[in-house]
Design an enzyme around this catalytic site. Structure first.
Site, mmCIF file in Angstrom:
data_model
loop_
_atom_site.group_PDB
_atom_site.id
_atom_site.type_symbol
_atom_site.label_atom_id
_atom_site.label_comp_id
_atom_site.label_asym_id
_atom_site.label_seq_id
_atom_site.Cartn_x
_atom_site.Cartn_y
_atom_site.Cartn_z
ATOM 1 N N CYS A 1 -0.325 4.108 2.221
ATOM 2 C CA CYS A 1 -0.140 3.830 3.647
ATOM 3 C C CYS A 1 1.303 4.058 4.086
ATOM 4 O O CYS A 1 1.558 4.601 5.166
ATOM 5 C CB CYS A 1 -0.517 2.381 3.962
ATOM 6 S SG CYS A 1 -2.162 1.879 3.461
ATOM 7 N N ASP A 2 2.262 3.631 3.256
ATOM 8 C CA ASP A 2 3.634 3.508 3.718
ATOM 9 C C ASP A 2 4.653 4.342 2.948
ATOM 10 O O ASP A 2 5.833 4.358 3.321
ATOM 11 C CB ASP A 2 4.066 2.031 3.639
ATOM 12 C CG ASP A 2 3.205 1.139 4.524
ATOM 13 O OD1 ASP A 2 2.753 1.615 5.578
ATOM 14 O OD2 ASP A 2 2.965 -0.025 4.138
ATOM 15 N N CYS B 1 0.835 -1.198 0.000
ATOM 16 C CA CYS B 1 0.000 0.000 0.000
ATOM 17 C C CYS B 1 0.870 1.247 0.000
ATOM 18 O O CYS B 1 1.428 1.624 1.042
ATOM 19 C CB CYS B 1 -0.932 -0.003 1.219
ATOM 20 S SG CYS B 1 -1.917 1.494 1.381
#
Length: 312
Positions: free
Chosen positions: A139-140, A136
């Site tokens: 997300c990261d 993701c």
């Protein structure tokens, strides 16, 4: 055991929320079991959505899912933030069991469980998951500011992640096992026009390398034409090679194909079990778009309404 509901919707992506909107407007007050960890489906992990009608300037994936959720609730949908662990779909009353122990019963069930990320299955992937390996970008990506990043895949998701990650990485290398891409032409054009993105084609990742202290540090790539092995620096390794349907919990309670996709009757959303319908990425292995999932969610709601009206 609770009261017998008209409809339970398992899943909370575009298909699930759209089904809830239609059922709610028809007066059936559906219950959505949205998931405990990943409510909202894949769009929650998508940055900008440019191809959903009605948003000429685009919309962030989480904002689109939030709007769908609020619209479903406006028309009477109840949302349970839990995962389904088992089902009994036989007979006129279906039973759904949630992870926290709650059991629900309904006359109809719509399966809109979507899909899960597919993994590479190479050495180092599991070892460095969460320590460089990610599925993701939104997300990261932030954690790899100023560091080399690799994206693995050749579809729209891989290109979207690569473009997004140029905001953070010192470099972004997209690795694809073929010489041609599955991604849409506009995504390919954008990536090729971005000087921060380079390409390694006709190559497969053999392993992910790293250390206990630093996490992921590089990927070893095998070039298919020559068999040569090369190493590409990568502190961030983003895997975007597709998805598998999230249907294992059903334990083949409805007919599926060999890959776990739910089979439906022709152009309808009817499964092999009366009163059970399916929509979205748990059914669709071809189109896999938010708009096609939403359309299928609409059809599932209409099919469920017809079933409920015929079996009062």
């Amino acid at each position: 055991m609770s009261e017998i509901l008209d409809a339970i919707i398992i899943g909370s992506g575009p298909a699930g929320y759209t089904a809830a909107i239609y059922l709610g407007r028809a007066g059936f007050n559906p219950t959505i079991i949205a998931g405990a960890l990943t409510p909202g489906g894949q769009l929650v992990n998508t940055s900008e959505v440019e191809n959903f009608p009605g948003f000429p300037d685009g919309i962030l994936g989480p904002d689109l899912m939030d709007a769908m959720q609020r619209q479903a609730e406006r028309f009477g949908a109840t949302i349970i933030w839990d995962d389904v662990v088992s089902v009994d779909l036989q007979g006129p009353v279906k039973t759904v069991v949630c992870d926290q122990g709650q059991q629900l019963q309904a006359r109809t069930v719509i399966l809109a469980t979507g899909s899960q990320v597919r993994k590479l299955g190479v050495p180092g992937e599991q070892e460095y998951s969460g320590r460089g390996v990610s599925y993701c970008a939104t997300c990261d990506g932030f954690f790899f500011r100023g560091k080399p990043i690799v994206v693995i895949g050749g579809g729209d998701s891989a290109f979207e992640e690569a473009l997004f990650l140029t905001r953070f990485g010192s470099s972004v290398t997209l690795i694809h096992r073929r010489s041609e891409f599955r991604a849409s032409a506009i995504m390919v054009e954008r990536a090729k026009a971005n000087s921060a993105i380079s390409f390694v084609l006709d190559a497969e990742v053999e392993r992910i390398n790293g250390s206990a202290n630093s996490g992921a540090e590089s990927v070893t790539v095998r070039h298919k034409d020559s068999g040569e092995l090369t190493e590409v620096p990568a502190n961030g390794v983003f895997v975007a090679i597709g998805h598998s349907p999230a249907t294992a919990f059903l334990n083949h309670a409805v007919d599926m194909d060999g890959d776990g996709y739910i089979l439906v009757d022709g152009a309808s959303t009817r499964t092999s079990v009366p009163g059970v319908f399916a929509a979205g990425d748990a059914v669709d292995r071809v189109y896999r778009q938010a708009i096609s999932a939403a359309g299928m969610g609409c059809r599932a709601a209409l099919d469920a309404q017809a079933y409920l009206n015929d079996n009062q």
